[in-house]
Write an enzyme that holds these catalytic residues in place. Structure first.
Site, mmCIF file in Angstrom:
data_model
loop_
_atom_site.group_PDB
_atom_site.id
_atom_site.type_symbol
_atom_site.label_atom_id
_atom_site.label_comp_id
_atom_site.label_asym_id
_atom_site.label_seq_id
_atom_site.Cartn_x
_atom_site.Cartn_y
_atom_site.Cartn_z
ATOM 1 N N ARG A 36 0.848 -1.181 0.000
ATOM 2 C CA ARG A 36 0.000 0.000 0.000
ATOM 3 C C ARG A 36 0.889 1.237 0.000
ATOM 4 N NH1 ARG A 36 -3.453 -3.181 -1.512
ATOM 5 N NH2 ARG A 36 -5.001 -4.081 -0.114
ATOM 6 N N GLU A 92 -7.695 30.835 7.784
ATOM 7 C CA GLU A 92 -7.615 30.743 6.326
ATOM 8 C C GLU A 92 -8.572 31.720 5.648
ATOM 9 O OE1 GLU A 92 -5.467 29.244 4.369
ATOM 10 O OE2 GLU A 92 -4.387 28.350 6.046
ATOM 11 N N PRO A 114 -9.625 8.397 0.757
ATOM 12 C CA PRO A 114 -9.075 7.381 1.651
ATOM 13 C C PRO A 114 -8.411 6.192 0.953
ATOM 14 C CG PRO A 114 -11.465 7.290 1.649
ATOM 15 C CD PRO A 114 -11.073 8.510 0.855
ATOM 16 N N GLU A 119 -5.724 12.242 4.677
ATOM 17 C CA GLU A 119 -6.132 13.643 4.825
ATOM 18 C C GLU A 119 -7.584 13.716 5.301
ATOM 19 O OE1 GLU A 119 -6.436 17.849 2.411
ATOM 20 O OE2 GLU A 119 -6.762 16.003 1.306
ATOM 21 N N GLU A 140 3.509 33.183 1.861
ATOM 22 C CA GLU A 140 4.438 33.713 0.862
ATOM 23 C C GLU A 140 4.323 33.037 -0.493
ATOM 24 O OE1 GLU A 140 8.481 33.902 2.166
ATOM 25 O OE2 GLU A 140 7.983 35.080 3.941
#
Length: 184
Positions: A36, A92, A114, A119, A140
């Protein structure tokens, strides 16, 4: 049926600022082994910033991974200093748009893909927005253009293929659901 795969060995191939790439040897439920490839990720938060019932703030930016411009809801990585995903979402929103929200509420969370990454993305709705007097500056390496679009304009962007990332497509359908609930 047992679906669990037992990790026999995990090797880190590369560790960057945002992700870590690992290869695992796993034992399948049937006793055989497989490999994996996994991308480890610290997680992120996104925000659906509503100006009003018919306007939303989006950001336009170039995404190197897909080699094209993408129009998205504001989002970003959790920083080590963020106490929660809602703090990330608020930060954000301000960094990317210059806006702050008096109301920020949790909408949903999900694993982005997944099949190869861990994440985890948390999405918030922001309302009662106002421009920050001295907004946080953008990262930046970030070049974004703020767009305020109507519901119809957002759907046009989707149909043109400019609004395609999963979190923003979710936001668009969430907005559609909210509008249909108001009609009832």
């Amino acid at each position: 049926m047992d679906f669990k795969e037992e990790t026999i060995k995990e090797t880190s191939v590369y560790k960057g600022n945002i992700t870590e790439y690992t290869v695992q040897e796993v034992r399948l439920p049937n006793g055989k082994t497989a490999q994996r490839e996994i991308v480890r990720h610290d997680g992120a938060a996104a925000v659906i910033p509503f100006i009003n019932d018919d306007e939303i703030i989006l950001v336009k930016q170039y995404r190197k991974a897909i080699e094209q411009i993408s129009i998205e809801i504001p989002a970003g990585l959790k920083d080590e200093s963020d106490a929660s995903a809602s703090v990330t979402a608020a930060r954000e929103l301000e960094e990317e748009t210059g806006y702050r929200a008096n109301n920020l509420s949790f909408v949903t969370s999900f694993y982005s893909t997944p099949g190869f990454t861990d994440e985890f993305l948390e999405i918030y709705e922001a309302t009662d927005l106002y421009l920050a007097e001295n907004p946080l500056s953008q990262d930046e390496d970030e070049n974004v253009e703020v767009m305020i679009v109507t519901y119809d304009e957002a759907w046009d962007l989707y149909e043109q293929g400019l609004l395609r990332d999963s979190k923003t497509v979710f936001a668009l359908f969430y907005w559609k659901m909210k509008k249909s609930m108001k009609k009832d």
